[in-house]
Design a protein around this motif. Structure first.
Motif, PDB file in Angstrom:
ATOM      1  N   ILE A 163     -49.501 -67.366 -52.211  1.00 34.29           N
ATOM      2  CA  ILE A 163     -49.312 -66.817 -53.554  1.00 34.29           C
ATOM      3  C   ILE A 163     -48.188 -65.785 -53.490  1.00 34.29           C
ATOM      4  N   TYR A 164     -47.229 -65.912 -54.402  1.00 38.27           N
ATOM      5  CA  TYR A 164     -46.148 -64.938 -54.470  1.00 38.27           C
ATOM      6  C   TYR A 164     -46.415 -64.041 -55.672  1.00 38.27           C
ATOM      7  N   ARG A 165     -46.611 -62.733 -55.399  1.00 32.82           N
ATOM      8  CA  ARG A 165     -46.944 -61.787 -56.459  1.00 32.82           C
ATOM      9  C   ARG A 165     -46.456 -60.405 -56.046  1.00 32.82           C
ATOM     10  N   ASP A 166     -45.877 -59.674 -56.977  1.00 34.83           N
ATOM     11  CA  ASP A 166     -45.403 -58.302 -56.738  1.00 34.83           C
ATOM     12  C   ASP A 166     -44.441 -58.231 -55.543  1.00 34.83           C
ATOM     13  N   ASN A 167     -43.520 -59.181 -55.476  1.00 32.25           N
ATOM     14  CA  ASN A 167     -42.520 -59.241 -54.403  1.00 32.25           C
ATOM     15  C   ASN A 167     -43.136 -59.377 -53.016  1.00 32.25           C
ATOM     16  N   LYS A 168     -44.333 -59.921 -52.945  1.00 34.14           N
ATOM     17  CA  LYS A 168     -44.993 -60.159 -51.663  1.00 34.14           C
ATOM     18  C   LYS A 168     -45.545 -61.582 -51.633  1.00 34.14           C
ATOM     19  N   TYR A 169     -45.569 -62.111 -50.441  1.00 29.98           N
ATOM     20  CA  TYR A 169     -46.225 -63.397 -50.211  1.00 29.98           C
ATOM     21  C   TYR A 169     -47.629 -63.092 -49.690  1.00 29.98           C
ATOM     22  N   HIS A 170     -48.592 -63.794 -50.213  1.00 28.22           N
ATOM     23  CA  HIS A 170     -49.973 -63.633 -49.769  1.00 28.22           C
ATOM     24  C   HIS A 170     -50.405 -64.968 -49.159  1.00 28.22           C
ATOM     25  N   PHE A 171     -50.493 -64.995 -47.818  1.00 32.30           N
ATOM     26  CA  PHE A 171     -50.882 -66.201 -47.090  1.00 32.30           C
ATOM     27  C   PHE A 171     -52.401 -66.196 -46.942  1.00 32.30           C
ATOM     28  N   VAL A 172     -53.026 -67.293 -47.325  1.00 28.83           N
ATOM     29  CA  VAL A 172     -54.486 -67.381 -47.302  1.00 28.83           C
ATOM     30  C   VAL A 172     -54.918 -68.435 -46.281  1.00 28.83           C
ATOM     31  N   TRP A 173     -55.789 -67.996 -45.350  1.00 29.16           N
ATOM     32  CA  TRP A 173     -56.429 -68.888 -44.378  1.00 29.16           C
ATOM     33  C   TRP A 173     -57.916 -68.553 -44.366  1.00 29.16           C
ATOM     34  N   ASP A 209     -60.185 -68.120 -46.532  1.00 29.34           N
ATOM     35  CA  ASP A 209     -60.541 -67.078 -47.510  1.00 29.34           C
ATOM     36  C   ASP A 209     -60.107 -65.669 -47.106  1.00 29.34           C
ATOM     37  N   GLU A 210     -59.246 -65.545 -46.100  1.00 29.97           N
ATOM     38  CA  GLU A 210     -58.670 -64.247 -45.743  1.00 29.97           C
ATOM     39  C   GLU A 210     -57.211 -64.247 -46.157  1.00 29.97           C
ATOM     40  N   THR A 211     -56.803 -63.149 -46.803  1.00 25.90           N
ATOM     41  CA  THR A 211     -55.425 -63.029 -47.274  1.00 25.90           C
ATOM     42  C   THR A 211     -54.640 -62.103 -46.355  1.00 25.90           C
ATOM     43  N   HIS A 212     -53.440 -62.551 -45.998  1.00 22.34           N
ATOM     44  CA  HIS A 212     -52.543 -61.774 -45.148  1.00 22.34           C
ATOM     45  C   HIS A 212     -51.222 -61.589 -45.888  1.00 22.34           C
ATOM     46  N   PRO A 213     -50.952 -60.369 -46.361  1.00 22.58           N
ATOM     47  CA  PRO A 213     -49.720 -60.140 -47.120  1.00 22.58           C
ATOM     48  C   PRO A 213     -48.504 -60.034 -46.206  1.00 22.58           C
ATOM     49  N   ALA A 214     -47.383 -60.507 -46.734  1.00 22.11           N
ATOM     50  CA  ALA A 214     -46.127 -60.441 -45.991  1.00 22.11           C
ATOM     51  C   ALA A 214     -44.986 -60.184 -46.960  1.00 22.11           C
ATOM     52  N   LYS A 215     -43.962 -59.555 -46.428  1.00 20.35           N
ATOM     53  CA  LYS A 215     -42.759 -59.287 -47.206  1.00 20.35           C
ATOM     54  C   LYS A 215     -41.648 -60.163 -46.639  1.00 20.35           C
ATOM     55  N   LEU A 216     -40.882 -60.783 -47.511  1.00 22.67           N
ATOM     56  CA  LEU A 216     -39.746 -61.576 -47.063  1.00 22.67           C
ATOM     57  C   LEU A 216     -38.631 -60.616 -46.666  1.00 22.67           C
ATOM     58  N   LEU A 217     -38.285 -60.599 -45.383  1.00 21.22           N
ATOM     59  CA  LEU A 217     -37.238 -59.705 -44.887  1.00 21.22           C
ATOM     60  C   LEU A 217     -35.856 -60.302 -45.071  1.00 21.22           C
ATOM     61  N   THR A 218     -35.715 -61.567 -44.689  1.00 18.96           N
ATOM     62  CA  THR A 218     -34.424 -62.237 -44.835  1.00 18.96           C
ATOM     63  C   THR A 218     -34.644 -63.688 -45.214  1.00 18.96           C
ATOM     64  N   ALA A 219     -33.689 -64.207 -45.949  1.00 16.87           N
ATOM     65  CA  ALA A 219     -33.679 -65.629 -46.298  1.00 16.87           C
ATOM     66  C   ALA A 219     -32.230 -66.081 -46.339  1.00 16.87           C
ATOM     67  N   ARG A 220     -31.902 -67.038 -45.490  1.00 21.11           N
ATOM     68  CA  ARG A 220     -30.566 -67.626 -45.480  1.00 21.11           C
ATOM     69  C   ARG A 220     -30.738 -69.076 -45.902  1.00 21.11           C
ATOM     70  N   GLU A 221     -30.193 -69.400 -47.047  1.00 22.06           N
ATOM     71  CA  GLU A 221     -30.431 -70.709 -47.642  1.00 22.06           C
ATOM     72  C   GLU A 221     -30.142 -71.849 -46.671  1.00 22.06           C
ATOM     73  N   ASN A 222     -31.116 -72.748 -46.566  1.00 23.19           N
ATOM     74  CA  ASN A 222     -31.062 -73.920 -45.688  1.00 23.19           C
ATOM     75  C   ASN A 222     -30.917 -73.558 -44.209  1.00 23.19           C
ATOM     76  N   LYS A 223     -31.220 -72.286 -43.852  1.00 24.51           N
ATOM     77  CA  LYS A 223     -31.078 -71.834 -42.459  1.00 24.51           C
ATOM     78  C   LYS A 223     -32.349 -71.185 -41.916  1.00 24.51           C
ATOM     79  N   SER A 224     -32.830 -70.119 -42.582  1.00 22.59           N
ATOM     80  CA  SER A 224     -33.965 -69.395 -42.001  1.00 22.59           C
ATOM     81  C   SER A 224     -34.657 -68.494 -43.010  1.00 22.59           C
ATOM     82  N   VAL A 225     -35.894 -68.137 -42.660  1.00 29.29           N
ATOM     83  CA  VAL A 225     -36.662 -67.120 -43.378  1.00 29.29           C
ATOM     84  C   VAL A 225     -37.370 -66.262 -42.335  1.00 29.29           C
ATOM     85  N   LYS A 226     -37.552 -65.001 -42.695  1.00 29.06           N
ATOM     86  CA  LYS A 226     -38.256 -64.076 -41.807  1.00 29.06           C
ATOM     87  C   LYS A 226     -39.212 -63.242 -42.654  1.00 29.06           C
TER      88      LYS A 226
END
Length: 125
Positions: free
Chosen positions: A39-49, A51-68
């Motif tokens: 779930i993407y909300r409030d500039n954060k990604y919320h990864f759910v496994w 029923d546990e949610t682990h929030p993450a912030k997108l640090l970098t994104a290079r189109e068609n190359k990488s995400v961190k």
């Protein structure tokens, strides 16, 4: 809590970088193979496994190359997914940088192997 060590894994993926990038950068794409839900909300990604949610912030994104992503509940650790393409053969690989405690490394590698198998099936590769 035990200190985590950097793990670097690489998997051959028979896909174009553009298609693969959507599966590593978009919440819907990530939810199809990586997490139960993303779930993407409030500039954060919320990864759910499980029923546990682990929030993450997108640090970098290079189109068609990488995400961190930086884990907000597990600093200073991060997850980086990088698309590598061989200039001569055009073969595509997904390089993963993750962290795990030494005693959990083998289990984490098995999890990644299973996740990548699932990604390949979703991609039809």
């Amino acid at each position: 809590m035990a200190e985590k060590r950097k793990m670097q894994l690489e998997y051959e993926i028979k896909s174009s970088p553009k298609i693969l990038y959507s599966f590593i950068s978009e919440p819907n794409g990530l939810a199809q193979w990586f997490a139960d839900d993303v779930i993407y909300r409030d500039n954060k990604y919320h990864f759910v496994w499980d029923d546990e949610t682990h929030p993450a912030k997108l640090l970098t994104a290079r189109e068609n190359k990488s995400v961190k992503f930086a884990w907000l509940d597990d600093t200073p650790y991060y997850l980086e997914l990088e698309i590598l393409q061989d200039e001569l053969t055009n073969d595509v690989a997904l390089a993963i940088t993750d962290f795990a405690a030494e005693e959990n490394e083998a289990e984490r590698k098995l999890i990644w192997n299973n996740q990548i198998k699932y990604l390949l099936s979703v991609l039809g590769a």
